[in-house]
Each structure stands twice: as structure tokens, then as C-alpha cells.
Design a protein around this motif. Structure first.
Motif, short mmCIF file in Angstrom:
data_model
loop_
_atom_site.label_atom_id
_atom_site.label_comp_id
_atom_site.label_asym_id
_atom_site.label_seq_id
_atom_site.Cartn_x
_atom_site.Cartn_y
_atom_site.Cartn_z
N ILE A 65 -20.57 56.25 7.22
CA ILE A 65 -20.25 54.92 6.71
C ILE A 65 -19.55 55.03 5.36
O ILE A 65 -18.55 54.34 5.10
N ASP A 66 -20.06 55.90 4.50
CA ASP A 66 -19.45 56.10 3.18
C ASP A 66 -18.01 56.58 3.32
O ASP A 66 -17.10 56.10 2.63
N THR A 67 -17.81 57.55 4.22
CA THR A 67 -16.46 58.10 4.43
C THR A 67 -15.52 57.02 4.96
O THR A 67 -14.40 56.86 4.46
N LEU A 68 -16.00 56.29 5.97
CA LEU A 68 -15.17 55.24 6.56
C LEU A 68 -14.86 54.16 5.53
O LEU A 68 -13.71 53.69 5.42
N SER A 69 -15.89 53.76 4.78
CA SER A 69 -15.69 52.67 3.82
C SER A 69 -14.70 53.07 2.73
O SER A 69 -13.87 52.26 2.31
N LYS A 70 -14.78 54.33 2.28
CA LYS A 70 -13.85 54.79 1.25
C LYS A 70 -12.42 54.82 1.78
O LYS A 70 -11.47 54.43 1.09
N GLN A 71 -12.28 55.29 3.02
CA GLN A 71 -10.95 55.36 3.62
C GLN A 71 -10.35 53.97 3.80
O GLN A 71 -9.17 53.74 3.52
N ILE A 72 -11.18 53.04 4.27
CA ILE A 72 -10.68 51.70 4.59
C ILE A 72 -10.55 50.83 3.34
O ILE A 72 -9.61 50.05 3.19
N GLU A 73 -11.50 50.98 2.41
CA GLU A 73 -11.48 50.16 1.20
C GLU A 73 -10.22 50.40 0.38
O GLU A 73 -9.71 49.50 -0.29
N GLU A 74 -9.70 51.61 0.45
CA GLU A 74 -8.52 51.96 -0.33
C GLU A 74 -7.22 51.40 0.26
O GLU A 74 -6.17 51.44 -0.38
N LEU A 75 -7.31 50.89 1.49
CA LEU A 75 -6.11 50.35 2.14
C LEU A 75 -5.62 49.09 1.40
O LEU A 75 -6.42 48.25 0.99
N LYS A 76 -4.33 48.99 1.25
CA LYS A 76 -3.72 47.82 0.62
C LYS A 76 -2.62 47.29 1.54
O LYS A 76 -2.03 48.03 2.31
N TYR A 77 -2.38 45.97 1.47
CA TYR A 77 -1.27 45.41 2.25
C TYR A 77 0.05 45.96 1.72
O TYR A 77 0.24 46.03 0.50
N PRO A 78 0.96 46.36 2.60
CA PRO A 78 0.81 46.37 4.06
C PRO A 78 -0.13 47.48 4.51
O PRO A 78 0.02 48.64 4.10
N ILE A 79 -1.11 47.10 5.35
CA ILE A 79 -2.10 48.05 5.85
C ILE A 79 -1.52 48.81 7.04
O ILE A 79 -0.99 48.21 7.98
#
Length: 401
Positions: free
Chosen positions: A82-96
Motif C-alpha cells: 500500500i505504501d509503495t502504491l500510494s507513493k507511486q500514485i500520489e506523485e502523479l500530476k495532471y496530465p496523469i
């Protein structure tokens, strides 16, 4: 009688008396020794029993330590993922930029305002992360939460067709800025819509890890990331809680066959989310070694797999209850040799519970609870689990734990 004769007789009598006393003393000694021997033997047995109990306690403690280690390991693994996924996804910015199940790179330039969901599991995720206000279309089978039905009824949301019979015309008419579909038969719809210039995403959710990933990704895309993260952590805690309860009380892991349909027979294979949920419920997938998610098998394959428990989809093959299926199975070649049939451990899921069985959504926690109940009823103090099971019955039977 002279003196010598009397003396001889006296000596003989004395000898007899002394012999008798010797015999008595010997007997008393024998009795005493036997008593002591008995006490020693009894003490030996007590020591032996105590030793066995200590050994059993040691084994039990070792087993509990192993269970504790397994639980800690699972907790650590889930938390790390979950931590790995959240870090990967949280860093995404538009355009995603998203790499989807069709092996395509999909660009989402801004927060979607008009989303069409092509699968019930996707709809459940969107509503669970409070993104329902962005949904304008759903498939015909999306029926949870109840708010979906209310929004369909008042016209806020439109139906776009069945899971495998999506109306592209209807989807296009809703002018979506994002269409989200599942895998399998929905590949073609997602691909076709993409070819028409409509941003479309195909999400694979055939494991707990992939379900978490889909929730977090949709949370990020819809700008409901915090709700998604909270949901994922809540799911993890619930999954771990049930797993801990079951594994701390039993090491048995019955094999389970989930029959989605009967004629022909389709089952949950090793590539489906059922394998993960069964493991977390204290069981194993009888068709774990089949790599496909929902493979078609023969009757002979089912007999050969010999599952200890069979779970049926509601009305699978035209059967309205588990008893009808058991009677039919016993009339088939080798049917009486299947452990689940012999022991009557066949369960048909009804209503909401049946929906959960085929949807890799946040409600896998209730599915896990139902499976842990039918696999290990003793854990919940349940003397009997109905062969035809509803969600309400599951909640009632597990409410004491």
C-alpha cells in the motif's frame, strides 16, 4: 516323653513359628515393595503425562508463534504494498499517465467530470471514494450502493448496457471524458471507444494488490485520493483481522471450488481474485494451478480436483438452491466421490452475497467473512451454516466474534 524329645518338638515348633514370621515379613516386604512400585509407576505416568503436556504446549506455542509470524509478515507485506502504491500514485500530476490492462499508455489531462463505468466493481469503487457526483453512466448490473439505483431512477445516471453487451452509442451519447472498464470481454469496448477519441481505461482487478491499486488510481484521477487511501487502509485492517482470527484457531486450509456456472462449468481459477480471498479466509483454491481467471472445466476435472467445499453462484446452471445441485451431482459419474458432495459442504450464495462473489470491489471484506464462516464455522461458534446463504445470515453468525 523324655526331655530330649520335648526339646526337639519345641525346636520344631519354634522353627515353624520363625518360618511363619519370616513368610509374614517377606509378604509384608513384598506388599510394601509392590505399593512403592505402584506409586513409582503412577508417578512415572504422571511425569510422562506432564512431559507430553509440556511437549504439546511447546508445539502449540511454536504453532502460535508461527501463526503470529505469518500474520505479522502478511501485515508487513500489505502495508509495504500500500505504501509503495500510494507513493507511486500520489506523485502523479495532471496530465496523469496511466499504463492500463490493455498495455497502453493513457493520458488523463484533467479531473474527469463525466465518467462512465462499464463494470459493477468499478461503480462500487467510485461510490466508495465519494466520486459518485462524477458518474453519468453505468452498466446494467451496477446495483450497489443503493444510491446507484436512486440516481438511475431520477435520471442522474444512465444505463449503458450489460457487462458484455455495452451499447457504444449510448456511451457516446453521454459525452464522457473518461470511460473505465474491466478486463476480459470488456477489452473490445474500451479499445473501440479509445479509437473514437474517448479517453478510456481498462483496469485489472484480479488480486487484492490490483484492487488496492485500482482504488488508489481512481482516487487520484478523480481528485479523491485521501478517501481512496483511507478506504484501502480500512480494507487492509479488516482483511487482516479476519485472517488473524481464523489462523490463530486452526491450521486447516480446505480446498474450495467456486462454480460460476454449471453447464458448461466455469470456475474461479488461479488468475482470479478468489485465490487471494480464499487464502485470507483460511482456505485454498482447488483450481489454483489453472492460470486463467475464470476457466471452463469438465465434470471430470471437478471430480479429480475433489474440493472439500463447493460454492455456487446463484441460479448457476438453473439450480435455485444447493440441495438441487447436490442431488444432481450425486447422479453424475464420480459425484459421490467428491468430498464436498459426500459431506454436504455445498453452499449457494444469494442476493448481495452472490454479487460480491463476482466483484473485485471494496466488498471483498464481506466475501472473506462469508468464506471464513463456511470453511471454519467453529471459529465463530456456529453449529450449522445454511447451505443457502445470504449476507444477513453471514453477519448474524459472525457477529459474536
Amino acid at each position: 516323653m523324655n526331655y530330649q524329645s520335648k526339646l526337639s518338638i519345641a525346636l520344631i515348633v519354634l522353627a515353624i513359628v520363625l518360618s511363619g514370621m519370616a513368610v509374614l515379613l517377606a509378604y509384608e516386604s513384598y506388599v510394601t515393595s509392590q505399593s512403592v512400585k505402584g506409586e513409582v509407576e503412577a508417578l512415572g505416568k504422571q511425569i510422562s503425562n506432564a512431559s507430553s503436556q509440556i511437549s504439546a504446549l511447546g508445539t502449540s506455542l511454536s504453532s502460535l508463534q508461527n501463526v503470529g509470524t505469518a500474520i505479522q509478515s502478511l501485515n508487513s507485506t500489505l502495508s509495504q504494498r500500500i505504501d509503495t502504491l500510494s507513493k507511486q500514485i500520489e506523485e502523479l500530476k495532471y496530465p496523469i499517465q496511466v499504463y492500463d490492462a490493455l498495455n497502453r499508455t493513457v493520458f488523463i489531462t484533467q479531473q474527469p467530470q463525466r465518467i462512465v463505468s462499464l463494470a459493477p466493481s468499478i461503480t462500487e469503487i467510485l461510490f466508495a471514494i465519494n466520486a459518485s457526483n462524477l458518474v453519468v453512466g453505468v452498466d446494467d448490473y451496477s446495483n450497489y450502493p443503493p444510491a446507484v439505483l436512486d440516481m438511475v431512477k431520477n435520471g442522474t445516471i444512465q444505463r449503458v448496457g450489460g457487462f458484455s453487451e455495452i451499447s457504444l452509442e449510448k456511451v457516446i451519447s453521454l459525452k464522457p471524458d473518461l470511460v473505465v472498464g474491466s478486463t476480459g470481454v470488456q477489452y473490445k469496448f474500451v479499445y473501440s471507444l479509445s479509437q473514437m477519441g474517448i479517453t478510456s481505461l481498462s483496469l485489472k482487478t484480479e488480486s487484492i494488490d490490483e484492487i488496492f491499486s485500482a482504488i488508489l488510481l481512481l482516487g487520484k484521477i478523480t481528485n479523491h485520493y485521501q478517501e481512496a487511501l483511507t478506504l484501502v487502509y480500512s480494507m487492509k485492517q479488516n482483511l487482516l483481522s479476519t485472517y488473524s482470527l481464523v489462523t490463530s484457531k486452526t491450521q486447516e486450509k480446505p480446498s474450495v471450488a467456486y462454480l460460476v456456472w454449471i453447464n458448461p462449468i466455469f470456475v474461479a481459477g488461479g488468475g482470479s481474485f478468489w485465490s487471494d480471498v480464499l487464502y485470507l479466509s483460511g482456505g485454498t483454491n482447488a483450481f489454483q494451478n489453472v492460470s486463467q481467471a475464470w476457466p471452463m472445466i469438465s465434470w471430470e476435472d471437478l471430480v479429480s480436483a475433489n474440493p472439500k467445499v463447493i460454492v455456487l453462484s446463484e441460479y448457476a446452471g438453473g439450480f435455485s438452491n444447493a440441495t438441487q445441485f447436490i442431488a444432481w451431482a450425486r447422479s453424475q459419474p464420480g459425484g459421490n466421490n467428491i468430498e464436498a458432495i459426500k459431506e454436504g459442504r455445498v453452499y449457494m450464495f444469494h442476493g448481495e452475497l452472490n454479487d460480491m462473489a463476482s466483484r473485485p470491489s471494496p466488498r471483498v471484506i464481506e466475501l472473506q467473512l462469508a468464506l471464513s464462516l463456511i470453511l471454519h464455522p467453529d471459529v465463530y461458534g456456529a453449529k450449522e451454516v445454511p447451505n443457502d446463504l445470504t449476507l444477513d445470515e453471514v453477519m448474524n453468525l459472525t457477529s459474536t466474534k
